[in-house]
Design a protein around this motif. Structure first.
Motif, PDB file in Angstrom:
ATOM      1  N   ALA A 135       0.850  -1.196   0.000  1.00 11.74           N
ATOM      2  CA  ALA A 135       0.000   0.000   0.000  1.00 11.74           C
ATOM      3  C   ALA A 135       0.888   1.249   0.000  1.00 11.74           C
ATOM      4  CB  ALA A 135      -0.927  -0.001   1.217  1.00 11.74           C
ATOM      5  N   ASN A 136       1.993   1.191   0.767  1.00 14.50           N
ATOM      6  CA  ASN A 136       2.923   2.328   0.799  1.00 14.50           C
ATOM      7  C   ASN A 136       3.731   2.441  -0.488  1.00 14.50           C
ATOM      8  OD1 ASN A 136       2.290   3.426   3.306  1.00 14.50           O
ATOM      9  ND2 ASN A 136       3.499   1.879   4.373  1.00 14.50           N
ATOM     10  N   GLU A 137       4.136   1.299  -1.019  1.00 16.36           N
ATOM     11  CA  GLU A 137       4.871   1.302  -2.294  1.00 16.36           C
ATOM     12  C   GLU A 137       4.021   2.037  -3.347  1.00 16.36           C
ATOM     13  OE1 GLU A 137       7.908  -0.469  -2.660  1.00 16.36           O
ATOM     14  OE2 GLU A 137       8.131  -0.040  -4.797  1.00 16.36           O
ATOM     15  N   ALA A 138       2.742   1.710  -3.387  1.00 16.55           N
ATOM     16  CA  ALA A 138       1.847   2.359  -4.359  1.00 16.55           C
ATOM     17  C   ALA A 138       1.731   3.854  -4.066  1.00 16.55           C
ATOM     18  CB  ALA A 138       0.468   1.705  -4.330  1.00 16.55           C
ATOM     19  N   ALA A 139       1.651   4.207  -2.780  1.00 13.83           N
ATOM     20  CA  ALA A 139       1.510   5.626  -2.407  1.00 13.83           C
ATOM     21  C   ALA A 139       2.742   6.422  -2.836  1.00 13.83           C
ATOM     22  CB  ALA A 139       1.305   5.745  -0.894  1.00 13.83           C
ATOM     23  N   LEU A 140       3.930   5.836  -2.611  1.00  7.74           N
ATOM     24  CA  LEU A 140       5.178   6.538  -2.945  1.00  7.74           C
ATOM     25  C   LEU A 140       5.338   6.653  -4.458  1.00  7.74           C
ATOM     26  CD1 LEU A 140       7.300   4.718  -0.236  1.00  7.74           C
ATOM     27  CD2 LEU A 140       6.745   7.166  -0.225  1.00  7.74           C
ATOM     28  N   GLY A 148      -8.350  -6.125   6.972  1.00  5.68           N
ATOM     29  CA  GLY A 148      -8.764  -7.478   6.597  1.00  5.68           C
ATOM     30  C   GLY A 148      -9.106  -8.360   7.783  1.00  5.68           C
ATOM     31  N   GLY A 149      -8.907  -7.866   8.991  1.00  5.94           N
ATOM     32  CA  GLY A 149      -9.212  -8.647  10.186  1.00  5.94           C
ATOM     33  C   GLY A 149      -8.459  -9.980  10.226  1.00  5.94           C
ATOM     34  N   GLY A 150      -7.418 -10.125   9.415  1.00  7.05           N
ATOM     35  CA  GLY A 150      -6.656 -11.381   9.344  1.00  7.05           C
ATOM     36  C   GLY A 150      -6.520 -11.861   7.906  1.00  7.05           C
ATOM     37  N   MET A 151      -7.327 -11.333   7.004  1.00  4.99           N
ATOM     38  CA  MET A 151      -7.140 -11.625   5.566  1.00  4.99           C
ATOM     39  C   MET A 151      -6.146 -10.609   5.027  1.00  4.99           C
ATOM     40  SD  MET A 151      -8.853 -14.166   4.368  1.00  4.99           S
ATOM     41  CE  MET A 151      -9.245 -13.957   2.637  1.00  4.99           C
ATOM     42  N   PRO A 152      -5.182 -11.043   4.233  1.00  4.73           N
ATOM     43  CA  PRO A 152      -4.196 -10.083   3.709  1.00  4.73           C
ATOM     44  C   PRO A 152      -4.835  -9.123   2.711  1.00  4.73           C
ATOM     45  CG  PRO A 152      -3.443 -12.361   3.462  1.00  4.73           C
ATOM     46  CD  PRO A 152      -4.891 -12.409   3.813  1.00  4.73           C
ATOM     47  N   ILE A 153      -4.743  -7.847   3.009  1.00  8.57           N
ATOM     48  CA  ILE A 153      -5.243  -6.822   2.094  1.00  8.57           C
ATOM     49  C   ILE A 153      -4.532  -5.503   2.394  1.00  8.57           C
ATOM     50  CG2 ILE A 153      -7.226  -6.221   3.591  1.00  8.57           C
ATOM     51  CD1 ILE A 153      -8.799  -5.669   0.955  1.00  8.57           C
ATOM     52  N   GLY A 154      -4.304  -4.717   1.369  1.00  5.20           N
ATOM     53  CA  GLY A 154      -3.784  -3.362   1.535  1.00  5.20           C
ATOM     54  C   GLY A 154      -4.599  -2.433   0.656  1.00  5.20           C
ATOM     55  N   ALA A 155      -4.674  -1.178   1.048  1.00  7.59           N
ATOM     56  CA  ALA A 155      -5.410  -0.210   0.227  1.00  7.59           C
ATOM     57  C   ALA A 155      -4.682   1.125   0.270  1.00  7.59           C
ATOM     58  CB  ALA A 155      -6.838  -0.047   0.739  1.00  7.59           C
ATOM     59  N   THR A 156      -4.569   1.741  -0.892  1.00  5.88           N
ATOM     60  CA  THR A 156      -4.000   3.088  -0.998  1.00  5.88           C
ATOM     61  C   THR A 156      -5.140   3.999  -1.401  1.00  5.88           C
ATOM     62  OG1 THR A 156      -1.926   2.090  -1.716  1.00  5.88           O
ATOM     63  CG2 THR A 156      -2.192   4.467  -2.102  1.00  5.88           C
ATOM     64  N   LEU A 157      -5.420   4.983  -0.549  1.00  3.17           N
ATOM     65  CA  LEU A 157      -6.545   5.891  -0.781  1.00  3.17           C
ATOM     66  C   LEU A 157      -5.981   7.242  -1.216  1.00  3.17           C
ATOM     67  CD1 LEU A 157      -7.418   3.735   1.436  1.00  3.17           C
ATOM     68  CD2 LEU A 157      -9.021   5.456   2.268  1.00  3.17           C
ATOM     69  N   ALA A 158      -6.562   7.839  -2.237  1.00  3.22           N
ATOM     70  CA  ALA A 158      -6.065   9.148  -2.667  1.00  3.22           C
ATOM     71  C   ALA A 158      -7.237  10.072  -2.955  1.00  3.22           C
ATOM     72  CB  ALA A 158      -5.185   8.999  -3.905  1.00  3.22           C
ATOM     73  N   GLY A 159      -7.033  11.365  -2.624  1.00  8.10           N
ATOM     74  CA  GLY A 159      -8.085  12.360  -2.851  1.00  8.10           C
ATOM     75  C   GLY A 159      -7.574  13.494  -3.727  1.00  8.10           C
TER      76      GLY A 159
END
Ligand code: PLP
Length: 407
Positions: free
Chosen positions: A112-117, A259-270
């Motif tokens: 998620a950070n890789e995508a943000a950078l 994900g509460g234990g499921m692997p997931i990442g999210a990059t949010l942008a505005g």
């Protein structure tokens, strides 16, 4: 603690079969319900670590199991060649409840950070400013273990031996506005920070500092990225910690509790930067996986409920009070800090660097705690942990402290 042959064999397999990047604690979790974990030898533990701020609704949550099983009956994976309803529902939820206009899904905090950078650099590039690629980051920060994220993170050890780090990254002291004034320039693509530095010892950034960071980023045309991988998804009492800072970032990253234990990442942008990553500029096979998104949708529904918000506040206060009581007789803690259910207890000088020893002693008494560096005991339990579970956990920690401190 005596181990059965089976448990000893599993631990020895971890030593012999895995690359030794971790030093797993010497029990083997087998199953869990709520905030209680049972190991392969039948011993039970109160889980005050939450899998490092991940199991936001505890173990074996009925709601999350239903979301997962319902989705498992329908569709597991189709890749980004298609889109799916669970992914679109999750994107819509994240956009509705935050500043964001667009989302990029991945599988972990680092991604998620890789995508943000990458987004920050690409945004400048798209705007005709290819020379604007510098990233400003803070000492003590942690953003993941890919080469870009270790290059960005504040721990120099994590970069050692991997060849040249990604260039164009400057590190400055946290909470030092002048240091940022000196570092920021027309070459700055983004400033990245965690509202509360998690791995760095549960160290909140000052509100005034965050306001100044926002102002300086706006003045210099740089993006502000908040890494909320650890602080996000209800952990600090609001959906994201930025809501309590009066500062709105341009980009925010989420993973762990989402994900509460499921692997997931999210990059949010505005705003305009949300358009920066166009077709074929970035991607990942599993991003937006329907199973992970179905579970994350259920997590978001739950953690936004008033009952969970109240519990985060009340259990957070209970843990802090419990720690104060445990520590006061011998002056164990120099400081107990954090917000909601992200709490760090820093050891006072006479007990310096004994966090790991305390963690191991706590485990032997039946309670799982985390460390954040050698000198901070960290707590990041499920947001629905019960009063009784916290009470038992603190009591067991007390027993462990008595033993380890020899009093
Ligand atoms: C603030 C922060 N960012 C990023 C990461 C990396 O996340 P992951 O381990 O899922 O890649 C972490 C993990 O501890 C984190 O705390």
């Amino acid at each position: 603690m005596s181990l059965s042959d089976n448990t000893a064999a599993i631990l020895s397999a971890a030593d012999n079969l895995l690359m030794p990047t971790y030093a797993p604690l010497q029990i083997v979790p087998d199953h869990g319900v709520g905030s209680t974990i049972v190991d392969t030898d039948g011993r039970s533990y109160v889980d005050l670590g939450g899998g490092i701020a991940v199991t936001s609704l505890g173990h074996s949550s009925e709601v999350l199991k239903k979301a997962l099983f319902d989705q498992a009956e329908k569709l597991w994976h189709v890749s980004n060649v298609f889109t799916t309803e669970p992914a679109m529902k999750l994107a819509a939820q994240l956009i509705e409840h935050t500043f964001a206009d667009r989302i990029f899904f991945s599988n972990s905090g680092a991604e998620a950070n890789e995508a943000a950078l990458k987004l920050a650099r690409r945004h400048a590039f798209n705007n005709g400013e290819p020379e604007r690629y510098e990233i400003i980051s803070l000492h003590g920060s942690f953003h993941g273990r890919t080469l870009f994220t270790v290059s960005t993170g504040g721990n120099p050890n994590y970069k050692t031996g991997f060849g040249p780090a990604i260039e164009g990254i400057t590190h400055i002291a946290p909470n030092d506005i002048q240091a940022l004034r000196d570092a920021i320039s027309p070459a700055t693509a983004a400033v990245i920070c965690e509202p509360i530095q998690g791995e760095g010892g549960v160290r909140p950034l000052d509100r005034d500092y965050l306001r100044a960071v926002r102002q300086l980023c706006t003045e210099h045309g740089a993006l502000l990225i908040f890494d909320e991988v650890q602080t996000g998804v209800g952990r600090t009492g609001t959906l994201f910690a930025y809501e309590q800072t009066e500062v709105i970032p341009d980009v925010l990253t989420s993973a762990k509790s989402l994900g509460g234990g499921m692997p997931i990442g999210a990059t949010l942008a505005g705003g305009a930067c949300a358009e920066a990553l166009t077709r074929a500029t970035h991607g990942t096979t599993f991003g937006g996986n329907p199973m992970a998104c179905a579970v994350a949708n259920a997590v978001l529904d739950e953690v936004r409920s008033p009952a969970i918000k109240r519990n985060v506040h009340d259990r957070g206060a209970q843990i802090r009070d419990g720690l104060e009581q445990l520590g006061k007789e011998v002056g164990l803690f120099a400081e107990i800090r954090g917000t909601g259910l992200l709490i760090g207890a820093e050891l006072a000088d006479p007990f310096r660097d004994r966090a790991k020893e305390i963690q191991i002693a706590a485990l032997a008494e039946g309670v799982i705690v985390l460390v954040a560096g050698p000198n901070v005991i960290r707590f990041a339990p499920a947001l629905n942990i019960t009063e009784a579970e916290v009470e038992v956990g603190i009591e067991r920690l007390g027993t462990a402290l008595t033993k380890v401190l020899g009093r």
